[in-house]
Scaffold this motif. Structure first.
Motif, PDB file in Angstrom:
ATOM      1  N   SER A   1       0.610  -4.367  -4.751  1.00  0.00           N
ATOM      2  CA  SER A   1       0.526  -4.751  -3.334  1.00  0.00           C
ATOM      3  C   SER A   1       0.970  -6.196  -3.121  1.00  0.00           C
ATOM      4  CB  SER A   1      -0.909  -4.580  -2.822  1.00  0.00           C
ATOM      5  OG  SER A   1      -1.297  -3.240  -2.959  1.00  0.00           O
TER       6      SER A   1
ATOM      7  N   ARG B   1      -3.379  -3.960   2.033  1.00  0.00           N
ATOM      8  CA  ARG B   1      -2.160  -3.184   2.292  1.00  0.00           C
ATOM      9  C   ARG B   1      -2.493  -1.919   3.090  1.00  0.00           C
ATOM     10  NH1 ARG B   1       1.411  -0.963  -2.658  1.00  0.00           N
ATOM     11  NH2 ARG B   1       3.482  -1.013  -1.740  1.00  0.00           N
TER      12      ARG B   1
ATOM     13  N   ARG C   1      -2.384 -10.857   8.290  1.00  0.00           N
ATOM     14  CA  ARG C   1      -2.291 -10.548   6.857  1.00  0.00           C
ATOM     15  C   ARG C   1      -2.343 -11.814   6.010  1.00  0.00           C
ATOM     16  NH1 ARG C   1       2.950  -7.758   4.191  1.00  0.00           N
ATOM     17  NH2 ARG C   1       3.815  -9.810   4.635  1.00  0.00           N
TER      18      ARG C   1
ATOM     19  N   TYR D   1      -6.005  -6.931  -2.721  1.00  0.00           N
ATOM     20  CA  TYR D   1      -4.705  -6.847  -2.036  1.00  0.00           C
ATOM     21  C   TYR D   1      -4.404  -5.408  -1.600  1.00  0.00           C
ATOM     22  CZ  TYR D   1      -3.734 -11.385  -4.345  1.00  0.00           C
ATOM     23  OH  TYR D   1      -3.768 -12.684  -4.794  1.00  0.00           O
TER      24      TYR D   1
ATOM     25  N   PHE E   1       4.003  -7.715  -0.802  1.00  0.00           N
ATOM     26  CA  PHE E   1       3.763  -8.760   0.217  1.00  0.00           C
ATOM     27  C   PHE E   1       4.669  -9.968  -0.042  1.00  0.00           C
ATOM     28  CE2 PHE E   1      -1.062  -7.652   0.832  1.00  0.00           C
ATOM     29  CZ  PHE E   1      -0.705  -6.463   1.435  1.00  0.00           C
TER      30      PHE E   1
END
Ligand code: FAD
Length: 441
Positions: A352, A409, A394, A405, A356
């Motif tokens: 994740s 997500r 976020r 994380y 990101f």
């Protein structure tokens, strides 16, 4: 608690000594093997980004080993982004609506030394520097050659690969055929430059911000250091137009910076010398099909999931791995079960934060300069102010909480569906009203 184990950590960078402290505090017998010399004697020879942004996850781990306050004392808090446009105009955007919430610029070398001191202050941790390791991951055994040419072997219960993006432990695990691993490089690299302190030791730019010069395919950022200087990092394409390959001679370097980063040039007296002397580093994402091999070997930090540095989370994620691995070893008497548990939480998290970080690369590179992006940021902040519990951006979930994380997500995906549904609903109502006004219904 599970029984005390013999654990060998390969790599004495950032994650290795932090994990050693956690494991030693749980009674394990730990050895760190580091290929470089001792940075406290030889000076830090890392060269990879002289300072790093430390946030909630990293702080949680440092707190567990009693170092949070000491590290924060030497850090420079950054409350937001300062965008620099081509004309030298600056625009500040706070990271958080909560007063005092900030990410922290820390010295990589300083933190490495602090962590090594902390590890060595524990009786059950030994550290060997300047060693070349030969690793048998299935037998949890490491043989190493010392500086003087002599060899030693350590048989352990568990080998931890904390040996960074080019991990030899990961390679040894992949060679058994039980896991697969890959590294995907992006077409940009990075180079570090410096803005020295002013004559009186003062900061020449605002010291409470992470400075960004976004210029489409290439950008520069600068983080403050406690001594009044800034470390600048250029993230540019490796080849082609406006790339490290093309910007090479003193005239071209000067011309390029004067055109695109004019307000910074005046603050960088060593620009050309630094640019020509400092290497270009690669940027990539490491992915593994598993973070452990049965009950004998496990990966943490960059060895498991090196990521591109555009969310400032690599070290923070590595420190969170350390906490989760120590917890798993404490909670399970059986080593394979502990490592399965660790893998179950940390691999989705690694995947994740890798996604990101790649998304943030595009955002920082292409969008931070655009008016639309800034409008969206303002809307996000407004929503956050109106619904502080319901709507948290976020960036803030990643940087200012320790929520896994992978959960963030999933939350983001859910929120996008909800927002799309709401927008569709509003559009539907508007359409009905319009049709009603026209007398169609
Ligand atoms: C430009 C840039 C900027 C970054 N900025 C940030 C940031 O702002 N915030 C953030 O959280 N993260 C940031 N990161 C990421 C961060 O640097 C890494 O995620 C972090 O260093 C990972 O720690 P680690 O201990 O896993 O690996 P490392 O810190 O790389 O340590 C690995 C250690 O293992 C040793 N080693 C390697 N091979 C062997 C071997 N065979 N035997 C023995 N020892 C070995 C190495 O010498 C090293 O000491 C950035 C990275 C880059 C490149």
């Amino acid at each position: 608690m599970s029984r005390a184990r013999r654990i060998t950590i390969v790599g004495g960078g950032l994650a290795g000594p932090l994990l050693a402290c956690l494991l030693a505090d749980d009674g394990h017998d730990v050895m760190i093997l580091e290929q470089r010399g001792d940075p406290r004697k030889a000076g830090y020879e890392g060269g990879r980004s002289i300072n790093l942004a430390l946030s909630a996850r990293g702080l949680e781990a440092l707190d567990r080993i009693g170092l949070k306050e000491q590290v924060l004392d030497e850090a420079v808090p950054m409350k937001g982004r300062m965008m620099h446009d081509r004309e030298g105009k600056k625009a500040f955007s706070a990271y958080s609506i909560i007063p005092g919430e900030a990410i922290n610029s820390v010295s990589r070398g300083g933190l490495n030394c602090t962590l090594l001191d902390a590890a060595e202050s524990r009786n059950n941790v030994k550290v060997h520097f300047g060693v070349e390791c030969s690793i048998d991951v299935e037998a949890a055994s490491v043989t190493w050659t010392n500086n003087d040419g002599t060899a030693d072997t350590r048989e352990a219960d568990l080998i931890v690969g904390a040996d960074g993006a080019g991990s030899a432990v990961r390679e040894a695990m992949a060679e058994t055929g039980s896991i697969t691993a890959s590294t995907d490089f992006i077409d940009s690299g990075y180079k570090e430059l410096a803005i020295p302190p002013g004559p009186d030791g003062s900061f020449l730019l605002e010291d409470d911000a992470l400075h960004i010069w976004p210029r489409g395919r290439y950008m520069m950022i600068a983080l403050p250091n406690a001594d009044g200087s800034f470390t600048c990092t250029c993230f540019w394409p490796l080849k082609g137009e406006a790339s490290f390959e093309q910007v090479d001679s003193p005239e071209v370097i000067m011309d390029f910076f004067k055109t695109h980063f004019a307000d910074a040039v005046a603050l960088m007296p060593q620009l050309v010398e630094d640019y020509q002397a400092n290497p270009v580093g690669p940027l990539g994402t490491v992915r593994c099909s598993a973070y452990h091999l049965g009950g004998t070997a496990v990966l943490i930090g960059d060895a498991a999931h090196a990521i591109v540095p555009f969310f400032g989370q690599g070290m923070n994620a590595a420190f969170q791995d350390c906490l989760r691995l120590a917890d798993a070893l404490r909670n399970h008497a059986d080593l394979p079960a502990a490592l399965v548990d660790y893998d179950r939480t940390q691999r989705p998290d690694g995947e994740s934060i890798a996604e990101f970080s790649l998304e943030n690369f595009i955002e920082m590179r292409d969008k931070t300069a655009s008016a639309l992006f800034r409008l969206r940021q303002r809307i996000r902040k407004r929503l956050n102010r109106m619904f502080p519990k319901l709507y948290v951006p976020r960036y803030n979930l990643v940087s200012f909480t320790t929520i896994p994380y992978a959960n963030i997500r999933r939350h983001m995906a859910f929120r996008q569906v909800m927002l799309a549904g709401m927008l569709l609903g509003i559009a539907g109502v508007l359409a009905l009203i319009t049709l009603g006004i026209r007398g169609t219904i």
